[in-house]
Design a protein around this motif. Structure first.
Motif, PDB file in Angstrom:
ATOM      1  N   PHE A  47      22.022  58.536  49.918  1.00  0.00           N
ATOM      2  CA  PHE A  47      20.648  58.040  49.902  1.00  0.00           C
ATOM      3  C   PHE A  47      19.832  58.907  50.857  1.00  0.00           C
ATOM      4  O   PHE A  47      20.182  59.049  52.030  1.00  0.00           O
ATOM      5  CB  PHE A  47      20.601  56.569  50.314  1.00  0.00           C
ATOM      6  CG  PHE A  47      21.320  55.674  49.341  1.00  0.00           C
ATOM      7  CD1 PHE A  47      20.703  55.271  48.167  1.00  0.00           C
ATOM      8  CD2 PHE A  47      22.623  55.271  49.580  1.00  0.00           C
ATOM      9  CE1 PHE A  47      21.376  54.469  47.254  1.00  0.00           C
ATOM     10  CE2 PHE A  47      23.300  54.468  48.673  1.00  0.00           C
ATOM     11  CZ  PHE A  47      22.671  54.063  47.515  1.00  0.00           C
ATOM     12  N   VAL A  48      18.754  59.476  50.332  1.00  0.00           N
ATOM     13  CA  VAL A  48      17.939  60.391  51.124  1.00  0.00           C
ATOM     14  C   VAL A  48      16.462  60.096  50.903  1.00  0.00           C
ATOM     15  O   VAL A  48      16.073  59.555  49.864  1.00  0.00           O
ATOM     16  CB  VAL A  48      18.234  61.871  50.769  1.00  0.00           C
ATOM     17  CG1 VAL A  48      19.650  62.260  51.152  1.00  0.00           C
ATOM     18  CG2 VAL A  48      17.979  62.149  49.306  1.00  0.00           C
ATOM     19  N   GLU A  49      15.648  60.476  51.878  1.00  0.00           N
ATOM     20  CA  GLU A  49      14.198  60.336  51.732  1.00  0.00           C
ATOM     21  C   GLU A  49      13.582  61.622  51.206  1.00  0.00           C
ATOM     22  O   GLU A  49      12.681  61.591  50.400  1.00  0.00           O
ATOM     23  CB  GLU A  49      13.568  59.941  53.066  1.00  0.00           C
ATOM     24  CG  GLU A  49      13.813  58.503  53.418  1.00  0.00           C
ATOM     25  CD  GLU A  49      13.003  58.054  54.600  1.00  0.00           C
ATOM     26  OE1 GLU A  49      12.824  58.861  55.537  1.00  0.00           O
ATOM     27  OE2 GLU A  49      12.558  56.903  54.585  1.00  0.00           O
ATOM     28  N   ASN A  50      14.055  62.744  51.708  1.00  0.00           N
ATOM     29  CA  ASN A  50      13.514  64.032  51.288  1.00  0.00           C
ATOM     30  C   ASN A  50      14.544  64.707  50.395  1.00  0.00           C
ATOM     31  O   ASN A  50      15.573  65.150  50.863  1.00  0.00           O
ATOM     32  CB  ASN A  50      13.197  64.892  52.513  1.00  0.00           C
ATOM     33  CG  ASN A  50      12.554  66.198  52.131  1.00  0.00           C
ATOM     34  OD1 ASN A  50      12.340  66.490  50.954  1.00  0.00           O
ATOM     35  ND2 ASN A  50      12.244  66.996  53.119  1.00  0.00           N
ATOM     36  N   PHE A  51      14.246  64.763  49.114  1.00  0.00           N
ATOM     37  CA  PHE A  51      15.231  65.288  48.178  1.00  0.00           C
ATOM     38  C   PHE A  51      14.807  66.600  47.539  1.00  0.00           C
ATOM     39  O   PHE A  51      15.400  67.045  46.579  1.00  0.00           O
ATOM     40  CB  PHE A  51      15.558  64.255  47.097  1.00  0.00           C
ATOM     41  CG  PHE A  51      14.385  63.465  46.616  1.00  0.00           C
ATOM     42  CD1 PHE A  51      13.550  63.965  45.637  1.00  0.00           C
ATOM     43  CD2 PHE A  51      14.121  62.227  47.161  1.00  0.00           C
ATOM     44  CE1 PHE A  51      12.463  63.229  45.210  1.00  0.00           C
ATOM     45  CE2 PHE A  51      13.038  61.478  46.734  1.00  0.00           C
ATOM     46  CZ  PHE A  51      12.202  61.984  45.749  1.00  0.00           C
ATOM     47  N   ARG A  52      13.821  67.244  48.105  1.00  0.00           N
ATOM     48  CA  ARG A  52      13.434  68.558  47.592  1.00  0.00           C
ATOM     49  C   ARG A  52      14.555  69.548  47.868  1.00  0.00           C
ATOM     50  O   ARG A  52      15.244  69.447  48.864  1.00  0.00           O
ATOM     51  CB  ARG A  52      12.157  69.042  48.259  1.00  0.00           C
ATOM     52  CG  ARG A  52      10.950  68.197  47.917  1.00  0.00           C
ATOM     53  CD  ARG A  52       9.683  68.858  48.432  1.00  0.00           C
ATOM     54  NE  ARG A  52       8.538  68.000  48.333  1.00  0.00           N
ATOM     55  CZ  ARG A  52       7.826  67.843  47.222  1.00  0.00           C
ATOM     56  NH1 ARG A  52       8.143  68.499  46.146  1.00  0.00           N
ATOM     57  NH2 ARG A  52       6.800  67.038  47.202  1.00  0.00           N
ATOM     58  N   GLN A  53      14.711  70.491  46.986  1.00  0.00           N
ATOM     59  CA  GLN A  53      15.693  71.564  47.109  1.00  0.00           C
ATOM     60  C   GLN A  53      17.136  71.106  46.949  1.00  0.00           C
ATOM     61  O   GLN A  53      18.042  71.867  47.241  1.00  0.00           O
ATOM     62  CB  GLN A  53      15.538  72.295  48.456  1.00  0.00           C
ATOM     63  CG  GLN A  53      14.146  72.770  48.783  1.00  0.00           C
ATOM     64  CD  GLN A  53      13.631  73.800  47.794  1.00  0.00           C
ATOM     65  OE1 GLN A  53      14.408  74.562  47.242  1.00  0.00           O
ATOM     66  NE2 GLN A  53      12.344  73.812  47.556  1.00  0.00           N
ATOM     67  N   LEU A  54      17.362  69.896  46.501  1.00  0.00           N
ATOM     68  CA  LEU A  54      18.730  69.433  46.318  1.00  0.00           C
ATOM     69  C   LEU A  54      19.165  69.650  44.868  1.00  0.00           C
ATOM     70  O   LEU A  54      18.346  69.686  43.949  1.00  0.00           O
ATOM     71  CB  LEU A  54      18.856  67.964  46.710  1.00  0.00           C
ATOM     72  CG  LEU A  54      18.583  67.692  48.191  1.00  0.00           C
ATOM     73  CD1 LEU A  54      18.576  66.202  48.468  1.00  0.00           C
ATOM     74  CD2 LEU A  54      19.594  68.394  49.062  1.00  0.00           C
ATOM     75  N   SER A  55      20.461  69.768  44.675  1.00  0.00           N
ATOM     76  CA  SER A  55      20.992  70.163  43.372  1.00  0.00           C
ATOM     77  C   SER A  55      20.930  69.076  42.304  1.00  0.00           C
ATOM     78  O   SER A  55      20.733  69.370  41.131  1.00  0.00           O
ATOM     79  CB  SER A  55      22.428  70.634  43.537  1.00  0.00           C
ATOM     80  OG  SER A  55      23.201  69.605  44.109  1.00  0.00           O
ATOM     81  N   ARG A  56      21.109  67.827  42.671  1.00  0.00           N
ATOM     82  CA  ARG A  56      21.170  66.743  41.692  1.00  0.00           C
ATOM     83  C   ARG A  56      20.576  65.497  42.317  1.00  0.00           C
ATOM     84  O   ARG A  56      21.133  64.952  43.269  1.00  0.00           O
ATOM     85  CB  ARG A  56      22.632  66.523  41.289  1.00  0.00           C
ATOM     86  CG  ARG A  56      22.810  65.847  39.982  1.00  0.00           C
ATOM     87  CD  ARG A  56      24.220  65.980  39.451  1.00  0.00           C
ATOM     88  NE  ARG A  56      25.218  65.306  40.252  1.00  0.00           N
ATOM     89  CZ  ARG A  56      26.310  64.749  39.752  1.00  0.00           C
ATOM     90  NH1 ARG A  56      26.531  64.765  38.476  1.00  0.00           N
ATOM     91  NH2 ARG A  56      27.189  64.187  40.534  1.00  0.00           N
ATOM     92  N   VAL A  57      19.458  65.014  41.764  1.00  0.00           N
ATOM     93  CA  VAL A  57      18.721  63.902  42.381  1.00  0.00           C
ATOM     94  C   VAL A  57      18.343  62.862  41.334  1.00  0.00           C
ATOM     95  O   VAL A  57      17.882  63.199  40.249  1.00  0.00           O
ATOM     96  CB  VAL A  57      17.426  64.413  43.066  1.00  0.00           C
ATOM     97  CG1 VAL A  57      16.640  63.258  43.656  1.00  0.00           C
ATOM     98  CG2 VAL A  57      17.732  65.454  44.118  1.00  0.00           C
ATOM     99  N   ILE A  58      18.553  61.606  41.718  1.00  0.00           N
ATOM    100  CA  ILE A  58      18.081  60.475  40.918  1.00  0.00           C
ATOM    101  C   ILE A  58      17.025  59.752  41.762  1.00  0.00           C
ATOM    102  O   ILE A  58      17.270  59.433  42.920  1.00  0.00           O
ATOM    103  CB  ILE A  58      19.231  59.496  40.588  1.00  0.00           C
ATOM    104  CG1 ILE A  58      20.217  60.154  39.628  1.00  0.00           C
ATOM    105  CG2 ILE A  58      18.677  58.199  39.998  1.00  0.00           C
ATOM    106  CD1 ILE A  58      21.450  59.320  39.336  1.00  0.00           C
TER     107      ILE A  58
END
Length: 187
Positions: A47-58
Motif C-alpha cells: 500500500f503506497v501513497e505515491n505510486f508514480r514510476q512503479l511497475s504495477r499499480v492498482i
C-alpha cells in the motif's frame, strides 16, 4: 509509515477497509477479497501513497470520494479500467510486486491505513529517474566542496588583511583568483 508490513497486518487492514467503506466498483471489491485470501499475492502487495514510476499499480476508490473507481497501471502498457485484466495479471504473475493506492474519505488521518503504508523502494524507480537523482546529488556535492574550498581561500585573504601582511594578502588573493578561474562555470 512502516517499511515491513506483515501479511497478517495487510489482511487485517483489508478486512477493516472492506467493512468500513463501499467501493465504487463491485469488481474491485472482489479483486481486493481475492488478494486478501491469497497469501502468495498478499506478500507482494504494498500500500503506497505515491505510486508514480512503479511497475504495477492498482488504484481503487470508494463511493465517498470523487475519484475514478478503478485504474490499473502496468509499465509500458496503456492504463486500464478493466478489473478483470488486473485480476488476470495478478493470477498469471503472483510473484511480481503490486502497489495499491486507495482513495477514501479521511485516508490522510486513518491510523489503520497509515499502519500498512510502505515506502516506495528506490529499486523500482525508472532508471532514467535514478540517473537524474544521482547526477543531482553529484552536482550538489561538487558545489558544496567548491563553496567550502572558496570560503577557506577567502578566509586566508581576510586573515592577511586582518594582520596587515601585504605579501600574504597578495599570495592569498592570487590563489583565490586562480581558484575562481579554474572553477567549473556551472558552479
Amino acid at each position: 509509515m512502516g517499511s515491513a508490513v506483515t501479511i497478517a497486518e495487510k489482511k487485517h487492514f483489508l478486512r477493516w477497509f472492506l467493512a468500513n467503506y463501499q467501493l465504487q466498483s463491485r469488481e474491485a471489491e472482489m479483486l481486493m477479497r481475492y488478494m486478501m485470501t491469497r497469501e502468495n499475492v498478499l506478500r507482494r502487495v504494498h500500500f503506497v501513497e505515491n505510486f508514480r514510476q512503479l511497475s504495477r499499480v492498482i488504484v481503487i476508490a470508494t463511493k465517498c470520494v470523487p475519484v475514478a473507481p478503478f485504474r490499473y497501471y502496468r509499465r509500458n502498457k496503456p492504463v486500464s479500467t478493466d478489473v478483470e485484466q488486473a485480476f488476470l495479471d495478478l493470477y498469471q504473475h503472483p510473484d511480481e510486486e503490486i502497489y495499491v493506492g486507495l482513495f477514501f474519505k479521511d485516508r490522510g488521518t486513518s491510523e489503520a491505513y497509515g499502519a500498512v503504508l510502505e515506502e516506495i523502494p528506490t529499486r523500482e524507480m525508472e532508471p532514467a529517474l535514478r540517473e537524474m537523482i544521482s547526477l543531482q546529488a553529484e552536482l550538489a556535492i561538487e558545489k558544496a566542496v567548491h563553496d567550502y574550498q572558496r570560503s577557506q581561500l577567502m578566509q586566508q585573504v581576510n586573515n592577511a588583511l586582518d594582520v596587515g601582511n601585504y605579501e600574504l594578502f597578495l599570495e592569498a588573493s592570487q590563489r583565490l583568483i586562480d581558484f575562481d578561474a579554474s572553477a567549473s562555470p556551472s558552479l
